[in-house]
Design a protein around this motif. Structure first.
Motif, PDB file in Angstrom:
ATOM      1  N   ALA A  69      -0.917  -9.721   7.878  1.00  0.00           N
ATOM      2  CA  ALA A  69      -1.616  -8.592   7.257  1.00  0.00           C
ATOM      3  C   ALA A  69      -2.938  -8.367   7.995  1.00  0.00           C
ATOM      4  O   ALA A  69      -3.581  -9.326   8.404  1.00  0.00           O
ATOM      5  N   PRO A  70      -3.368  -7.130   8.229  1.00  0.00           N
ATOM      6  CA  PRO A  70      -2.747  -5.876   7.812  1.00  0.00           C
ATOM      7  C   PRO A  70      -2.000  -5.183   8.956  1.00  0.00           C
ATOM      8  O   PRO A  70      -1.856  -3.973   8.918  1.00  0.00           O
ATOM      9  N   LEU A  73       0.768  -2.800   8.075  1.00  0.00           N
ATOM     10  CA  LEU A  73       0.201  -1.567   7.514  1.00  0.00           C
ATOM     11  C   LEU A  73      -0.275  -0.638   8.631  1.00  0.00           C
ATOM     12  O   LEU A  73       0.020   0.570   8.627  1.00  0.00           O
ATOM     13  N   GLU A  74      -0.978  -1.214   9.604  1.00  0.00           N
ATOM     14  CA  GLU A  74      -1.491  -0.419  10.730  1.00  0.00           C
ATOM     15  C   GLU A  74      -0.341   0.261  11.453  1.00  0.00           C
ATOM     16  O   GLU A  74      -0.384   1.460  11.743  1.00  0.00           O
ATOM     17  N   LEU A  77       1.628   3.009   9.352  1.00  0.00           N
ATOM     18  CA  LEU A  77       0.885   4.271   9.221  1.00  0.00           C
ATOM     19  C   LEU A  77       0.894   5.037  10.543  1.00  0.00           C
ATOM     20  O   LEU A  77       0.984   6.270  10.549  1.00  0.00           O
ATOM     21  N   HIS A  95       5.891  -9.000   3.368  1.00  0.00           N
ATOM     22  CA  HIS A  95       5.624  -9.039   1.925  1.00  0.00           C
ATOM     23  C   HIS A  95       5.672  -7.628   1.375  1.00  0.00           C
ATOM     24  O   HIS A  95       5.551  -6.663   2.115  1.00  0.00           O
ATOM     25  N   LEU A  99      -0.517  -2.266  -1.024  1.00  0.00           N
ATOM     26  CA  LEU A  99      -1.621  -1.377  -0.662  1.00  0.00           C
ATOM     27  C   LEU A  99      -1.169  -0.208   0.220  1.00  0.00           C
ATOM     28  O   LEU A  99      -1.910   0.747   0.406  1.00  0.00           O
ATOM     29  N   PHE A 101       1.453   1.744  -0.392  1.00  0.00           N
ATOM     30  CA  PHE A 101       2.044   2.828  -1.175  1.00  0.00           C
ATOM     31  C   PHE A 101       1.047   3.930  -1.563  1.00  0.00           C
ATOM     32  O   PHE A 101       1.388   5.116  -1.477  1.00  0.00           O
ATOM     33  N   PRO A 102      -0.158   3.563  -2.012  1.00  0.00           N
ATOM     34  CA  PRO A 102      -1.113   4.651  -2.310  1.00  0.00           C
ATOM     35  C   PRO A 102      -1.424   5.506  -1.084  1.00  0.00           C
ATOM     36  O   PRO A 102      -1.604   6.722  -1.206  1.00  0.00           O
ATOM     37  N   VAL A 103      -1.464   4.891   0.097  1.00  0.00           N
ATOM     38  CA  VAL A 103      -1.754   5.665   1.318  1.00  0.00           C
ATOM     39  C   VAL A 103      -0.593   6.607   1.612  1.00  0.00           C
ATOM     40  O   VAL A 103      -0.799   7.769   1.992  1.00  0.00           O
ATOM     41  N   GLU A 105       1.446   7.869  -0.561  1.00  0.00           N
ATOM     42  CA  GLU A 105       1.412   8.949  -1.554  1.00  0.00           C
ATOM     43  C   GLU A 105       0.322   9.949  -1.211  1.00  0.00           C
ATOM     44  O   GLU A 105       0.504  11.153  -1.404  1.00  0.00           O
TER      45      GLU A 105
ATOM     46  N   MET B 214       0.548 -14.411   3.632  1.00  0.00           N
ATOM     47  CA  MET B 214       0.335 -13.026   4.027  1.00  0.00           C
ATOM     48  C   MET B 214      -0.544 -12.908   5.272  1.00  0.00           C
ATOM     49  O   MET B 214      -0.245 -12.139   6.183  1.00  0.00           O
ATOM     50  N   ILE B 364      -5.392   6.663  10.173  1.00  0.00           N
ATOM     51  CA  ILE B 364      -4.501   6.175  11.230  1.00  0.00           C
ATOM     52  C   ILE B 364      -3.529   7.284  11.637  1.00  0.00           C
ATOM     53  O   ILE B 364      -2.918   7.931  10.800  1.00  0.00           O
TER      54      ILE B 364
END
Lengths: 132, 453
Positions: A69-70, A73-74, A77, A95, A99, A101-103, A105, B214, B364
């Motif tokens: 992480a993250p 995510l990076e 996106l 995992h 965090l 999902f809000p982005v 949406e 994580m 991003i």
């Protein structure tokens, strides 16, 4: 089998179906292949098999499970920004990315996610015409 | 059977505004700097006898000002994300922060003799802050439907915090009019074990199950290992409190066993869980991580966890010696070593992540966005670790030798550690994307992603 075929019939061209079974069934795999599906069999435990069934039009599943992480995510996106309208992006992550999902949406992207037995997750992200 | 393109959404959680965890995180290093100044000013006096007001002040700058301040900020952030429990009346966090800061400042000034007579006010402010925190964050986590050892460990930590407030208030009465209910040592023993193993240890263990796999790509922890640590810690928190309650109705000295000794024996399972089993499980998992890239925050975990068994050993030694240096050394290693190093390391990972997530992640793909690991130079974090470890070692020497010069150098290093921490937290908080290059028609929400849906 009839139930599987029913769900397969409802599956979008870019969708993915996950089947969990106590035994691996060669007959099932052969039948799915005959119908033009792409079944991928994974043995998760001695009595736990998972079959990932996708269409030929389902995008390749990206695998980010080896990123801490993250970074998943990076990368996700960055990928979804380039996603053409009416296309999907499917990714495995280490995992459940709560965090993310809000982005998604916020960007008006459709998503759904499924937790896996090993703690990882598969996320399906789709860009509809309403997305900016 | 699950169809990814057809399944229902998971429930969306709301991250708190960045300002809330940030105010707690940016204040914690100030307490470290204050502790350093106290050591610089008082020399060995703050590292001599554990019942001296200056030592009590130094201890609470560490436990309340640094550890609890950071842990409260972290819980505001984690409650919705990890426990699925959005904190109600989230803006009350500012009031919690204000009351807590004032309380810790009053307590420190009073105990250091700079502003005597504030002791009662300080206990009132701290208790009000913690009770308000528990009434919002605590209730949200307790009511959370999310199951698992992480949430259970958070609940245990919050229960311990509640017990700490009640114990602290009772002990404060003893401080104010010098009238302790029963043996002072007995109350102190339960206060320390509940604070270190229940509140601090409970939260460190609970959070580690979630963030170690994580952040460092280790294998998942087995449910058995997590349950063993949680069970031992719970037993070690409940048993001493049971002894305390029993002592209120039974004669304090029965069968040759003093209540203090019974409380120590009762706390033993928690010591085993927090200072032996937990570090073993985490260090073993860290050795099995899939990605061997060295992250500076990993060094903090490794070092802090390596100090855990030493902390446990020192706790045992304090039970068998009258030498006050053993007690001081135990407190020093537990607060500034084991817990302090882990919390310092976690700040170096969590603060960059929050800044990156709230300020950069929404952009991003629409503008050049730095990777999270580029927000905070590794060299700064390593420098902070070096200062922290140097002050820890020198502090242990100062306690053993009772040397005023060494104590003052320790104070300088503790102050420098706090300053280093404050410097890079402020540096991170000042980082913002250049919004002029963002595509039109796209906006960010500093108040928390997910709120705008």
């Amino acid at each position: 089998m009839p139930r599987i075929l029913e769900v397969l019939g409802d599956l979008r061209p870019d969708g993915l179906l996950l089947l969990s079974a106590p035994v691996g069934s060669n007959a099932l795999i052969a039948s799915l292949k005959e119908r033009g599906c792409r079944p991928q069999v994974n043995q998760l435990d001695s009595d736990h098999w998972q079959v990932e069934v996708s269409h030929k039009t389902t995008p390749q599943i990206a695998d980010y499970r080896d990123l801490p992480a993250p970074e998943p995510l990076e990368r996700i996106l960055a990928q979804v920004t380039e996603l053409p309208i009416s296309h999907a992006f499917i990714v495995r992550v280490p995992h459940m990315p709560q965090l993310l999902f809000p982005v998604l949406e916020q960007r008006k992207l459709q998503w759904c996610a499924l937790a896996q037995a090993d703690g990882s997750a598969i996320v399906h992200i789709r860009k509809e015409e309403t997305a900016p | 059977m699950s169809s990814l393109a057809g399944m229902g959404h998971l429930s969306l959680d709301q991250a708190p505004p960045l300002a809330i965890p940030a105010i707690f995180f940016v204040t914690a290093p100030v307490a470290v700097m204050a502790a350093g100044l106290l050591l610089l000013w008082s020399g060995t006096f703050a590292l001599q006898l554990y019942w001296l007001p200056s030592v009590v002040g130094l201890t609470h700058l560490g436990t309340l000002g640094f550890l609890t301040m950071t842990m409260m900020g972290a819980l505001y952030q984690m409650a919705p994300v990890v426990a699925g429990a959005p904190v109600p009346f989230i803006r009350l966090a500012h009031l919690v922060y204000l009351l807590f800061c004032l309380g810790v400042a009053c307590l420190s000034l009073s105990l250091m003799g700079l502003w005597p007579g504030l002791i009662f006010q300080s206990f009132t402010l701290i208790s009000a802050a913690i009770l308000l925190f528990l009434a919002t964050t605590g209730v949200a986590i307790v009511k959370s439907k999310t199951q698992g050892e992480t949430v259970a460990g958070m609940r245990l930590a919050l229960f311990s915090l509640l017990m700490l407030v009640l114990l602290g208030l009772t002990m404060a009465g003893g401080f104010v009019d010098n009238s302790f209910l029963g043996f002072r040592q007995f109350w102190l023993q339960i206060h320390i074990s509940t604070a270190l193993m229940g509140w601090v240890g409970g939260l460190i263990t609970a959070v580690s199950w979630q963030i170690i796999p994580m952040f460092y790509l280790t294998p998942q922890f087995t449910a058995v290992g997590k349950k063993v640590v949680l069970g031992l810690t719970t037993a070690g928190i409940i048993l001493p409190l049971a002894v305390l309650m029993a002592s209120a109705v039974a004669p304090p000295n029965t069968g040759g066993w003093s209540p203090t000794m019974l409380a120590i024996l009762g706390a033993l399972p928690a010591a085993l869980g927090v200072w032996l089993v937990h570090p073993y499980l985490i260090l073993r998992n860290l050795n099995r991580r899939r990605r061997k890239r060295l992250d500076p925050s990993l060094r903090f975990w490794q070092l802090g966890l390596t100090l855990a068994p030493l902390t446990g050993a020192l706790a045992v030694i304090t039970c068998f010696t009258e030498d006050p240096r053993a007690t001081l050394l135990f407190g020093w290693v537990a607060i500034w070593g084991w817990a302090g190093i882990i919390v310092h390391g976690m700040l170096s990972r969590i603060v960059p992540f929050l800044i990156w997530f709230h300020r950069f992640a929404p952009h991003i793909g629409r503008m050049p966005v730095p990777a999270m690991r580029n927000l905070l130079p590794d060299a700064w974090v390593k420098f902070g670790l070096g200062l922290h470890v140097s002050s820890l070692v020198l502090g242990a020497v100062a306690i053993a030798m009772r040397d005023p010069g060494v104590s003052r150098v320790t104070g300088f290093l503790v102050f420098s550690t706090g300053l280093s921490l404050l410097h890079w937290i402020v540096h991170l908080l000042r980082q913002k994307p250049d919004l002029e290059v963002v595509d039109e028609g796209f906006s960010t929400d500093e108040q928390g992603l997910g709120r705008s849906g």
